[in-house]
Design a protein around this motif. Structure first.
Motif, short mmCIF file in Angstrom:
data_model
loop_
_atom_site.label_atom_id
_atom_site.label_comp_id
_atom_site.label_asym_id
_atom_site.label_seq_id
_atom_site.Cartn_x
_atom_site.Cartn_y
_atom_site.Cartn_z
N SER A 289 0.83 -1.21 0.00
CA SER A 289 0.00 0.00 0.00
C SER A 289 0.86 1.25 0.00
O SER A 289 0.62 2.20 -0.76
N ALA A 290 1.88 1.26 0.85
CA ALA A 290 2.74 2.43 0.96
C ALA A 290 3.50 2.68 -0.35
O ALA A 290 3.57 3.81 -0.84
N ILE A 291 4.05 1.62 -0.92
CA ILE A 291 4.84 1.77 -2.14
C ILE A 291 3.98 2.28 -3.28
O ILE A 291 4.34 3.25 -3.98
N PHE A 292 2.84 1.65 -3.50
CA PHE A 292 1.99 2.06 -4.63
C PHE A 292 1.38 3.44 -4.39
O PHE A 292 1.25 4.24 -5.33
N LYS A 293 1.01 3.74 -3.16
CA LYS A 293 0.41 5.04 -2.90
C LYS A 293 1.41 6.16 -3.18
O LYS A 293 1.07 7.19 -3.77
N LEU A 294 2.66 5.97 -2.76
CA LEU A 294 3.69 6.97 -3.05
C LEU A 294 3.93 7.10 -4.54
O LEU A 294 4.05 8.22 -5.08
N GLY A 295 4.02 5.97 -5.23
CA GLY A 295 4.27 6.01 -6.66
C GLY A 295 3.15 6.67 -7.44
O GLY A 295 3.39 7.48 -8.36
N LEU A 296 1.90 6.36 -7.09
CA LEU A 296 0.76 6.98 -7.76
C LEU A 296 0.71 8.48 -7.48
O LEU A 296 0.33 9.27 -8.36
N ARG A 297 1.12 8.88 -6.30
CA ARG A 297 1.22 10.31 -5.98
C ARG A 297 2.26 10.97 -6.88
O ARG A 297 2.06 12.10 -7.36
N GLY A 298 3.37 10.27 -7.12
CA GLY A 298 4.39 10.81 -8.00
C GLY A 298 3.87 11.01 -9.42
O GLY A 298 4.18 12.01 -10.07
N ILE A 299 3.05 10.06 -9.90
CA ILE A 299 2.46 10.20 -11.23
C ILE A 299 1.47 11.36 -11.26
O ILE A 299 1.49 12.19 -12.18
N ALA A 300 0.60 11.42 -10.26
CA ALA A 300 -0.42 12.46 -10.23
C ALA A 300 0.19 13.85 -10.17
O ALA A 300 -0.33 14.80 -10.78
N LYS A 301 1.30 13.97 -9.45
CA LYS A 301 1.96 15.28 -9.30
C LYS A 301 3.06 15.50 -10.34
O LYS A 301 3.74 16.53 -10.29
N GLN A 302 3.22 14.53 -11.24
CA GLN A 302 4.24 14.61 -12.29
C GLN A 302 5.61 14.98 -11.68
O GLN A 302 6.31 15.88 -12.15
N MET A 303 5.97 14.22 -10.67
CA MET A 303 7.23 14.49 -9.96
C MET A 303 8.43 14.15 -10.82
O MET A 303 8.38 13.27 -11.68
N THR A 304 9.52 14.83 -10.56
CA THR A 304 10.79 14.55 -11.22
C THR A 304 11.81 14.12 -10.19
O THR A 304 11.68 14.43 -8.99
N LEU A 305 12.82 13.41 -10.63
CA LEU A 305 13.85 12.92 -9.72
C LEU A 305 14.69 14.09 -9.21
O LEU A 305 15.24 14.86 -10.00
N ALA A 306 14.79 14.20 -7.90
CA ALA A 306 15.48 15.33 -7.28
C ALA A 306 16.95 15.05 -7.04
O ALA A 306 17.73 15.98 -6.82
N THR A 307 17.34 13.78 -7.05
CA THR A 307 18.73 13.42 -6.79
C THR A 307 19.20 12.41 -7.84
O THR A 307 18.38 11.68 -8.41
N PRO A 308 20.50 12.35 -8.09
CA PRO A 308 21.02 11.39 -9.06
C PRO A 308 21.06 9.98 -8.48
O PRO A 308 20.87 9.79 -7.28
N PRO A 309 21.32 8.98 -9.32
CA PRO A 309 21.38 7.59 -8.84
C PRO A 309 22.58 7.36 -7.93
O PRO A 309 23.51 8.16 -7.86
N ILE A 310 22.55 6.23 -7.26
CA ILE A 310 23.57 5.91 -6.27
C ILE A 310 24.97 5.84 -6.87
O ILE A 310 25.96 6.13 -6.21
N SER A 311 25.06 5.50 -8.16
CA SER A 311 26.37 5.40 -8.80
C SER A 311 27.10 6.74 -8.78
O SER A 311 28.33 6.79 -8.77
N THR A 312 26.35 7.85 -8.77
CA THR A 312 26.97 9.17 -8.71
C THR A 312 27.80 9.32 -7.45
O THR A 312 28.92 9.82 -7.47
#
Length: 489
Positions: free
Chosen positions: A386-409
């Protein structure tokens, strides 16, 4: 409307179908979620309750894993309302038989308020169903898979209690991940776990030994999120039941031993669009998507990137739903700040990250997904999903962008591994809560992402249950304290 779950094989579609399915039975077992609780019912009583539901004591929402009433009474079940009944609603789509228990018919239930007939806010199965309904409104279907790692001991509940849960004998000695030899020592138990799971309609993708004395790992087959959560909670029930028949006690505790690896509950998630296509997949350009935020995300669709951004944005505020026990945080501590799963990190095919991106070229486009590596084997799969999908769907609804680079950075340029500052805000490493107390406080605070996506009623109840767990821990005196301080201070 997108499908919410996948019914079990031969699940009855009507009361008439149900009566036919149970024509040779005298009793039925029903169960509720989390720590699996339930009871036998006569067939007559069960059939009379199929349409209208039946009363079930609300105290299951008012006490903890050891049946102790919560230290602070919560709204659903308390002295003031007399620990009244709530309404249990039988879900016919969950019909299966328990092969090791005389093939008794088995059903799961969800809970409704007996007056309003609305879902109980804290019913884990109901919470996940509402999340799947939210996704369906967006014309998306939630699908998932769960991998469990778990220790196995040559013990019974009685012998473990007599030993005060110390000096327990592992099923096998040594560290032997993916060992074909070690499974020969307990072949009957190992094979029964797989075979009985199939009969119980809990499908398995893979089953093997994992690193640690007596440790197994079982990957459950990918399916709809609600069916996955059912399968995950039922696999624990199955493993413990089969273990009893073999004199084995499986444990899904996240960190039984301080000096050995912990036990994960790695959770894989994706979405399907109305055509059945993976909504995270991108395969149009063999070189990846133009406009992808980073190299690691070039084979994710924009929807996939937004979903990922939503998870990362809210992860610290829902950690208590992914790691619900005191012990679970022992698994997360240690190591450098950017090593998963104790920080908000992600990366392509990176087992070092909290969120591992699985996409081409390592998997086919249709297999594109995220592996959330924060949960331990002690998670409640309904709440974690529930937590994972709810956060992800919120990201889609708000058209969120990645704020930080991947761990390899951070791995390639350690100078970027630093605390947040005005000059380097975009590269700040956000740490996950280090304890259940910290995670609960973060979840309960006004304005938390958890309150935004789940509402105050659920957060106040669930947060109260975690405060109770913290209170019990703070009152406990451990062997470590006695051994360290009794003589010398």
């Amino acid at each position: 409307m997108a499908e919410l779950t996948i019914p079990t094989l031969l699940a009855p579609k009507s009361v008439e179908d149900l009566e036919d399915s149970l024509r040779y039975d005298t009793k039925v077992k029903v169960a509720v979620d989390g720590v699996l609780r339930g009871k036998y019912m006569s067939k007559a009583k069960f059939l009379s309750a199929v349409s209208s539901g039946f009363g079930f004591c609300s105290v299951i929402f008012g006490w903890d894993i050891h049946d102790a009433v919560y230290s602070r009474e919560l709204a659903i079940s308390n002295r003031q309302n007399g620990y009244r009944d709530v309404l249990a609603q039988i879900d016919l789509s969950t019909y299966r038989r328990i092969p090791w228990d005389n093939d008794v018919p088995f059903f799961l239930v969800s809970f409704l308020d007996p007056i309003s007939l609305k879902p109980i806010c804290a019913d884990p199965r109901g919470v996940l169903r509402s999340v799947c309904e939210h996704a369906a409104e967006m014309e998306l279907t939630c699908v998932a898979g769960v991998e469990y790692e778990y220790f196995n001991f040559k013990e019974t509940p009685e012998s473990a209690a007599q030993k005060k849960f110390t000096q327990l004998q592992p099923l096998t000695p040594g560290m032997h991940g993916y060992s074909l030899l070690r499974t020969q020592l307990n072949q009957g138990f190992f094979n029964d776990l797989f075979d009985e799971s199939i009969k119980f309609q809990v499908d398995i993708e893979a089953h093997h030994t994992e690193t640690g004395p007596g440790v197994f790992e079982t990957a459950l087959a990918y399916t709809s999120a609600l069916r996955m959560a059912d399968n995950a909670i039922l696999f624990k029930f199955l493993a413990k039941s089969i273990g009893m028949k073999h004199g084995v006690m499986p444990s899904f505790m996240a960190k039984p031993w301080g000096n050995l690896p912990g036990c994960s509950g790695h959770t894989h998630v994706s979405l399907k669009d109305p055509s059945g296509k993976n909504a995270f997949a991108y395969s149009e350009n063999p070189n990846g998507r133009l406009g992808a935020a980073f190299e690691d995300t070039k084979f994710l669709s924009q929807t996939g990137e937004q979903f990922l951004a939503g998870i990362l944005d809210g992860l610290p505020d829902v950690t208590a739903m992914l790691v619900p026990t005191i012990n679970g945080y022992k698994r997360l501590v240690g190591g450098e700040a950017f090593w998963a799963p104790n920080a908000v990190t992600y990366g392509y095919d990176s087992r070092a990250a909290s969120v591992r991106i699985l996409s081409p070229p390592s998997v086919p486009a249709a297999g594109t997904r995220f592996e959330i590596r924060v949960p331990g084997a002690d998670m409640n799969p309904y709440l974690a999903l529930s937590a994972i999908f709810k956060l992800g769907l919120r990201g889609i609804a708000k058209q969120m962008t990645l704020a930080t680079p991947p761990i390899s950075t951070f791995q390639n340029d350690p100078a970027r591994k630093k605390e947040a500052s005005a000059s380097c805000q975009s590269y700040a490493i956000v740490m996950l809560p280090r304890s259940l107390e910290e995670a609960t406080a973060r979840m309960l605070r006004p304005g938390s992402v958890a309150r935004e996506v789940f509402g105050d009623e659920f957060v106040d109840h669930y947060g109260g249950t975690r405060e109770h767990e913290v209170h019990a821990w703070n009152q406990a005196v451990t062997n470590w304290e006695v051994e360290r301080y009794l003589e010398l201070v």
